[in-house]
Design an enzyme around this catalytic site. Sequence first.
Site, mmCIF file in Angstrom:
data_model
loop_
_atom_site.group_PDB
_atom_site.id
_atom_site.type_symbol
_atom_site.label_atom_id
_atom_site.label_comp_id
_atom_site.label_asym_id
_atom_site.label_seq_id
_atom_site.Cartn_x
_atom_site.Cartn_y
_atom_site.Cartn_z
ATOM 1 N N ASP A 11 12.341 -27.477 22.376
ATOM 2 C CA ASP A 11 13.413 -27.511 23.366
ATOM 3 C C ASP A 11 14.486 -28.475 22.841
ATOM 4 O O ASP A 11 14.204 -29.342 22.021
ATOM 5 C CB ASP A 11 12.833 -27.991 24.702
ATOM 6 N N ASP A 13 17.482 -30.133 24.896
ATOM 7 C CA ASP A 13 17.883 -31.260 25.744
ATOM 8 C C ASP A 13 16.649 -31.950 26.319
ATOM 9 O O ASP A 13 15.838 -31.327 27.008
ATOM 10 C CB ASP A 13 18.799 -30.770 26.865
HETATM 11 MG MG LIG Z 1 14.753 -29.876 28.200
#
Ligand SMILES: [Mg+2]
Length: 170
Positions: A11, A13
């Site tokens: 992922d 962010d």
């Molecule tokens: Mg995230």
Amino acid sequence: MTSGVPAVFLDRDGVLIEDSGYPHLEEHLRFMPGACEAVRRLNQLGYLCVVVTNQSGVARGLFTEDQMKAFNTLLVRRMAGQQAVIGAVYACPFHADALDERYRHPDHPDRKPNPGMLLRAIADHHIDPARSFLIGDRPSDLEAARRAGVPGFRFEGGDLDDFVKDLLGH
Ligand SMILES: [Mg+2]
């Protein structure tokens, strides 16, 4: 027929960079501690590092798809400058409540917790799911991993390289 390559789905962010709330400008690009070291370590172990990121900021009209792509390109370049190689980036701009109807979809197959981005990456890059895993910071990341048939691990902050070392059993 070979079994394919091992990959780590990351992922963006909250895992690779700080989640400052829809980051999309150069000044928002702040790596999490240990992020570049973690990717470098995974590269050295033969893992293809693949970013899989929901970017509903596009659908919400906060930034354009081109800005999103430019920001992802900047991230990849900055990491490469630290000898950390991101092999591919998949980003989902769709959202059910999109302002712009081009990005409106009630349940887009790419939007995590759906596994579309992971499944496409697996096909595009001949990835072996049995030797791959995901690192995310939200339950939706782990659910996408589950639906794609790969283990998912939740990173809740701290140093990403320490987290990866622990995962790998060092
Ligand atoms: Mg995230």
